[in-house]
Scaffold this active site. Structure first.
Site, PDB file in Angstrom:
ATOM      1  N   LYS A  22      18.219  15.833  17.138  1.00 21.91           N
ATOM      2  CA  LYS A  22      17.543  16.156  15.865  1.00 21.91           C
ATOM      3  C   LYS A  22      18.533  16.838  14.923  1.00 21.91           C
ATOM      4  CE  LYS A  22      14.999  20.069  15.631  1.00 21.91           C
ATOM      5  NZ  LYS A  22      15.394  21.017  14.585  1.00 21.91           N
ATOM      6  N   ASN A  23      19.280  17.817  15.472  1.00 20.45           N
ATOM      7  CA  ASN A  23      20.124  18.641  14.606  1.00 20.45           C
ATOM      8  C   ASN A  23      21.412  17.953  14.189  1.00 20.45           C
ATOM      9  OD1 ASN A  23      18.123  20.489  14.743  1.00 20.45           O
ATOM     10  ND2 ASN A  23      19.217  21.948  16.033  1.00 20.45           N
ATOM     11  N   CYS A 115      10.975  31.730   8.412  1.00 19.67           N
ATOM     12  CA  CYS A 115      10.145  31.067   9.427  1.00 19.67           C
ATOM     13  C   CYS A 115       9.979  32.072  10.561  1.00 19.67           C
ATOM     14  CB  CYS A 115      10.797  29.771   9.893  1.00 19.67           C
ATOM     15  SG  CYS A 115      12.351  30.031  10.695  1.00 19.67           S
ATOM     16  N   ARG A 120      15.790  33.124   6.701  1.00 16.24           N
ATOM     17  CA  ARG A 120      16.722  32.000   6.763  1.00 16.24           C
ATOM     18  C   ARG A 120      17.498  31.901   5.440  1.00 16.24           C
ATOM     19  NH1 ARG A 120      15.075  28.597  10.947  1.00 16.24           N
ATOM     20  NH2 ARG A 120      17.209  27.790  10.899  1.00 16.24           N
ATOM     21  N   ASP A 306      19.095  28.273  20.712  1.00 18.19           N
ATOM     22  CA  ASP A 306      17.991  27.304  20.851  1.00 18.19           C
ATOM     23  C   ASP A 306      17.556  27.109  22.290  1.00 18.19           C
ATOM     24  OD1 ASP A 306      19.104  25.114  18.151  1.00 18.19           O
ATOM     25  OD2 ASP A 306      18.111  27.054  18.172  1.00 18.19           O
ATOM     26  N   ARG A 398       7.902  18.569  16.338  1.00 16.75           N
ATOM     27  CA  ARG A 398       8.976  18.605  15.339  1.00 16.75           C
ATOM     28  C   ARG A 398      10.322  18.272  15.985  1.00 16.75           C
ATOM     29  NH1 ARG A 398       9.777  23.889  12.302  1.00 16.75           N
ATOM     30  NH2 ARG A 398      11.591  22.650  11.748  1.00 16.75           N
TER      31      ARG A 398
HETATM   32  C1  EPZ Z   1      20.951  25.404  12.832  1.00 15.87           C
HETATM   33  O1  EPZ Z   1      20.201  26.144  11.889  1.00 15.87           O
HETATM   34  C2  EPZ Z   1      19.930  24.702  13.718  1.00 15.87           C
HETATM   35  N1  EPZ Z   1      19.085  23.831  12.909  1.00 15.87           N
HETATM   36  C3  EPZ Z   1      19.053  25.741  14.434  1.00 15.87           C
HETATM   37  O2  EPZ Z   1      18.198  25.034  15.324  1.00 15.87           O
HETATM   38  C4  EPZ Z   1      19.960  26.660  15.253  1.00 15.87           C
HETATM   39  O3  EPZ Z   1      19.177  27.642  15.866  1.00 15.87           O
HETATM   40  C5  EPZ Z   1      20.997  27.305  14.318  1.00 15.87           C
HETATM   41  O4  EPZ Z   1      21.758  26.282  13.634  1.00 15.87           O
HETATM   42  C6  EPZ Z   1      21.974  28.195  15.070  1.00 15.87           C
HETATM   43  O5  EPZ Z   1      22.643  27.453  16.028  1.00 15.87           O
HETATM   44  C7  EPZ Z   1      19.580  22.638  12.502  1.00 15.87           C
HETATM   45  O6  EPZ Z   1      20.711  22.273  12.778  1.00 15.87           O
HETATM   46  C8  EPZ Z   1      18.644  21.764  11.711  1.00 15.87           C
HETATM   47  P1  EPZ Z   1      22.736  28.964  10.861  1.00 15.87           P
HETATM   48  P2  EPZ Z   1      20.962  26.814  10.611  1.00 15.87           P
HETATM   49  O7  EPZ Z   1      23.006  28.786   9.406  1.00 15.87           O
HETATM   50  O8  EPZ Z   1      22.156  26.033  10.256  1.00 15.87           O
HETATM   51  C9  EPZ Z   1      22.581  33.390   9.202  1.00 15.87           C
HETATM   52  C10 EPZ Z   1      16.171  24.358  16.241  1.00 15.87           C
HETATM   53  O9  EPZ Z   1      15.434  24.971  17.018  1.00 15.87           O
HETATM   54  N2  EPZ Z   1      22.883  32.782   7.900  1.00 15.87           N
HETATM   55  O10 EPZ Z   1      23.787  28.541  11.838  1.00 15.87           O
HETATM   56  O11 EPZ Z   1      19.934  27.058   9.586  1.00 15.87           O
HETATM   57  C11 EPZ Z   1      21.206  32.982   9.738  1.00 15.87           C
HETATM   58  O12 EPZ Z   1      20.194  33.830   9.216  1.00 15.87           O
HETATM   59  C12 EPZ Z   1      16.782  25.079  15.071  1.00 15.87           C
HETATM   60  O13 EPZ Z   1      16.498  23.156  16.362  1.00 15.87           O
HETATM   61  C13 EPZ Z   1      23.181  33.618   6.835  1.00 15.87           C
HETATM   62  O14 EPZ Z   1      23.185  34.837   6.959  1.00 15.87           O
HETATM   63  O15 EPZ Z   1      21.392  28.210  11.237  1.00 15.87           O
HETATM   64  C14 EPZ Z   1      21.386  33.156  11.228  1.00 15.87           C
HETATM   65  O16 EPZ Z   1      21.220  34.513  11.568  1.00 15.87           O
HETATM   66  C15 EPZ Z   1      16.246  26.483  14.923  1.00 15.87           C
HETATM   67  N3  EPZ Z   1      23.465  33.049   5.629  1.00 15.87           N
HETATM   68  C16 EPZ Z   1      22.843  32.749  11.457  1.00 15.87           C
HETATM   69  O17 EPZ Z   1      23.483  32.866  10.180  1.00 15.87           O
HETATM   70  C17 EPZ Z   1      23.480  31.693   5.439  1.00 15.87           C
HETATM   71  O18 EPZ Z   1      23.781  31.231   4.320  1.00 15.87           O
HETATM   72  C18 EPZ Z   1      23.037  31.329  11.970  1.00 15.87           C
HETATM   73  O19 EPZ Z   1      22.309  30.494  11.099  1.00 15.87           O
HETATM   74  C19 EPZ Z   1      23.160  30.858   6.543  1.00 15.87           C
HETATM   75  C20 EPZ Z   1      22.871  31.423   7.765  1.00 15.87           C
END
Ligand code: EPZ
Length: 419
Positions: A22-23, A115, A120, A306, A398
């Protein structure tokens, strides 16, 4: 709303086929916006999140065709504003920002709400876009981007919780069509980022270093159509590995890439489970007295956030004291209160869960919340005494293709009740 009834105590044995990631599919489908030529993406899982992304691409003007796991996208003329009513359903919609900015030099997408796993933010995405020369503003709940031109730059995408996966994806996609070279420091190194970079390079992009913390993108004038097969879903695979561990069976996973699951395999080995890895299969056998674990979630290649909820379900039924610290999404413990309703002995101390293994949990009506928390409740129900009723099962749909059918094929007894 559908719910599923999990009848506990049925051993799992047999083979399960892992679906496409998915990701990985979500950003790759968005990347097809970067060219007006057709792209064909195979091994796309049949999930509601994928459907939402295809709706957004269609709304933006792309022609989308889907035949089972193969999606054909032709993004001729594009609109640049993604509709709120679809975007609000899926935070990953933000990954259309990069392609729209790269191709059209403007974009407008409604800000992803928070969420259940926590806030996020997309500040790092915007930092990357601004480094390339875009101007961003938040207006009426939308994030709007505009650039006269995009010029390569060096940008560090590390936030306080480490790298950002979709932020790295977004900046890579915009930089692919920028003038000059972009260097992304502190880049995310997840296999899904590598899969996207491989697809972009097939489209004619010049990206080096994907899979490391430093990605170099040499901008090109335009990208062409390409064909690609999405990598297997390592989190779905990990979820079925944990199902095999919880039920002590002999479970074989097909169409998986073991090299994407190193930290999970290490943890399960440490606990005593016997895992056999081959080129594209993984096999797990149960263990009579597995050991408790101490885990901390980290950016790839560390232990994946995850998989945290699923491991909580396993360790809740593993004798001894286990500890899991969640460093990526510190509030990501929605599953704990539901597992406790099933008899788990878990206490939370900030972003750390202290888990005292119990011999037997008992089935109960529980509420699904985020995607992985919901999967954890199903896993706990496989072994719990009696029936676990998981409500709001749309959360699971999802991210898991037919999880009830796949587990039933392994010997579980799960009924889906249409609401
Ligand atoms: C991806 O989300 C995945 N989703 C998530 O999987 C996964 O948990 C996450 O990466 C971490 O591995 C998809 O790929 C669609 P991040 P993403 O930006 O990219 C902070 C699932 O269950 N952050 O890597 O949105 C954020 O708050 C989902 O399949 C900022 O501070 O996650 C978090 O604490 C859930 N500023 C950390 O970084 C930003 O601009 C990592 O988030 C962006 C993120």
């Amino acid at each position: 709303m559908d719910k599923i009834l999990v009848h506990g105590g049925h051993p799992l044995n047999g083979t399960v086929r892992v679906s496409g990631s998915k990701n990985s599919a979500l950003p790759i489908l968005a990347a097809a916006l970067l060219t007006k030529e057709p792209c064909v993406i195979a091994n796309v899982p049949d999930l509601s999140d994928i459907n939402y992304m295809l709706q957004i691409l269609s709304h933006l003007g792309a022609h989308v065709e889907r035949a089972s796991g193969v999606v054909r996208i032709e993004a001729g003329k594009l609109k640049t504003a993604a509709p709120y009513d679809i975007v609000r359903k899926m935070r990953a919609s933000v990954c259309v920002l990069g392609p729209l900015l790269g191709r059209e030099k403007e974009a407008s997408v409604s800000l992803p709400g928070g969420c259940v796993i926590g806030d996020r933010p997309i500040d790092l995405h915007l930092k990357g876009f601004e480094a390339l020369g875009a101007v961003s503003r938040i207006e009426h709940g939308n994030v709007k981007l505009f650039a006269n031109e995009l010029r390569g730059a060096t940008v560090n995408l590390r936030g306080k919780q480490g790298p950002t996966v979709l932020g790295t994806d977004n900046v890579m996609m915009a930089a692919a069509l920028a003038e000059g070279t972009t260097v992304i420091e502190s880049a995310a190194a997840e296999p899904e980022v590598v899969d996207l970079a491989n697809f972009l390079n097939k489209m004619g992009a010049k990206i080096e270093g994907a899979g490391t913390r430093r990605i170099v993108v040499h901008g090109v004038a335009e990208l062409h159509g390409a064909e690609h097969e999405v990598i297997p879903d390592r989190i779905e695979a990990g979820t079925y590995l944990v199902a095999g561990a919880i039920m002590g069976g002999d479970v074989l996973l097909r169409r998986v890439d073991p090299s994407h699951l190193g930290s999970l395999i290490d943890a399960l080995n440490l606990s005593g489970y016997e895992i056999e890895a081959k080129a594209d299969t993984l096999r797990i056998k149960g263990h009579p007295s597995p050991k408790p674990l101490q885990l901390t979630t980290e950016p790839y290649p560390g232990f994946p956030t995850d998989m945290q909820a699923q491991m909580c379900a396993l360790l809740a039924q593993t004798e001894g004291i286990s500890v899991i610290s969640e460093t990526i999404f510190p509030q990501r413990f929605m599953h704990v209160s539901e597992l406790k309703r099933m008899g788990a002995d878990i206490s939370l101390d900030g972003h750390t869960a202290i888990i005292k293994g119990v011999a037997k949990m008992s089935g109960a009506p529980v509420m699904a919340s985020d995607l992985r928390a919901s999967a954890a409740l199903v896993l706990a129900g496989l072994r719990a005494e009696g029936v676990t009723e998981v409500n709001r099962v749309y959360h699971i749909d999802r991210g898991y293709e037919s999880i009830d059918d796949k587990l039933n094929q392994l010997g579980a007894r799960i009924e889906r009740m249409k609401a």
